[in-house]
Motif scaffolding. Structure first.
Motif, short mmCIF file in Angstrom:
data_model
loop_
_atom_site.label_atom_id
_atom_site.label_comp_id
_atom_site.label_asym_id
_atom_site.label_seq_id
_atom_site.Cartn_x
_atom_site.Cartn_y
_atom_site.Cartn_z
N LEU A 159 0.70 -1.11 -0.19
CA LEU A 159 -0.23 -0.02 -0.16
C LEU A 159 0.84 1.33 -0.06
O LEU A 159 0.62 2.17 -0.84
N MET A 160 1.95 1.03 0.79
CA MET A 160 2.76 2.37 0.90
C MET A 160 3.76 2.61 -0.39
O MET A 160 3.47 3.63 -0.75
N ASP A 161 3.94 1.52 -1.09
CA ASP A 161 4.60 1.61 -2.32
C ASP A 161 3.65 2.35 -3.38
O ASP A 161 4.03 3.16 -4.15
N GLU A 166 1.77 6.83 -6.84
CA GLU A 166 0.89 7.86 -6.92
C GLU A 166 1.36 9.18 -6.76
O GLU A 166 0.78 10.47 -7.56
N LEU A 167 2.31 9.47 -5.88
CA LEU A 167 3.02 10.73 -5.56
C LEU A 167 3.83 11.21 -6.85
O LEU A 167 3.81 12.32 -7.13
N ARG A 179 -6.63 12.77 -2.14
CA ARG A 179 -8.24 12.07 -2.40
C ARG A 179 -7.74 10.69 -2.76
O ARG A 179 -8.37 9.72 -2.28
N ARG A 180 -6.66 10.46 -3.46
CA ARG A 180 -6.48 9.16 -3.88
C ARG A 180 -5.88 8.16 -2.46
O ARG A 180 -6.53 7.33 -2.52
N VAL A 181 -5.12 9.02 -1.66
CA VAL A 181 -4.79 8.44 -0.45
C VAL A 181 -5.93 8.02 0.24
O VAL A 181 -5.94 6.87 0.91
#
Length: 210
Positions: A159-161, A166-167, A179-181
């Protein structure tokens, strides 16, 4: 101190130019020293940038640990979310360090391949120990589904990856990134949350009302 100044300039040039174009001569020039002077502190370009990479990882993990330490009385959900929030805050507030980290992550120099992977694994183990404590607490409390701890840790690291990737895509669209997070976190939490415990609690509440 000259040694720290060299590292500071190195990670800035890494962020701006990438590993190949961030040469020892350009770093020395910006620091205000002769190129051979760098060898008094670092035996090679690879040695210098590994020091930079380790500093970036350690700084990131210190930020996460500090955030969790401030949540000693928080719920399991709050602690897990705080890790994600700490990561997002760190990368959004440290664009230069994040850019340098991305250069290493996605444009890994072949000569540093094994050492970078080993260093990353060591830091991941530190985070894994933190997560193990939180997940174990959640299972003991019945808040989380009773699943293998290793599976829960692996899923959270993935999930962190994903959020880090996304960043990369939305680093200039902060609102969309956040919002994606939130959307991803909501789905993830619902997947590990022990809704049977919630249902049992609701049944107990209903019985008390009868």
């Amino acid at each position: 101190m000259t040694k720290n100044k060299i590292k500071d300039v190195a990670y800035k040039q890494l962020a701006e130019k990438g590993y190949e174009r961030a040469t020892l001569s350009s770093i020395a020039k910006e620091v205000g020293i002769k190129t051979p002077s760098i060898y008094a502190f670092y035996k090679s370009k690879e040695d210098l940038f590994m020091a930079v990479y380790k500093d970036l990882l350690q700084d990131n993990h210190r930020h996460i640990k500090s955030s969790i330490d401030n949540l000693t009385n928080g719920t399991v959900k709050e602690k897990l979310y705080q890790i994600l929030e700490a990561i997002c805050h760190y990368h959004l507030s440290q664009p230069e360090k994040t850019a340098a980290y991305m250069k290493f992550t996605f444009f890994l120099p072949p000569t540093l391949n094994d050492e970078v992977k080993e260093t990353f694994s060591e830091m991941e183990e530190v985070l894994g120990e933190m997560l193990e404590s939180i997940f174990s607490e959640g299972i003991r409390q019945g808040v989380l589904k009773n699943q293998p701890i290793d599976d829960l840790i692996a899923s959270f690291l993935c999930l962190m990856d994903g959020i880090f990737l996304e960043l990369l895509y939305y680093q200039h669209q902060e609102d969309k990134f956040k919002r994606r997070v939130e959307q991803t976190w909501s789905i993830y939490w619902n997947g590990i949350y022990n809704d049977h415990e919630k249902a049992a609690s609701s049944d107990e509440q209903s019985k008390k009302k009868l």
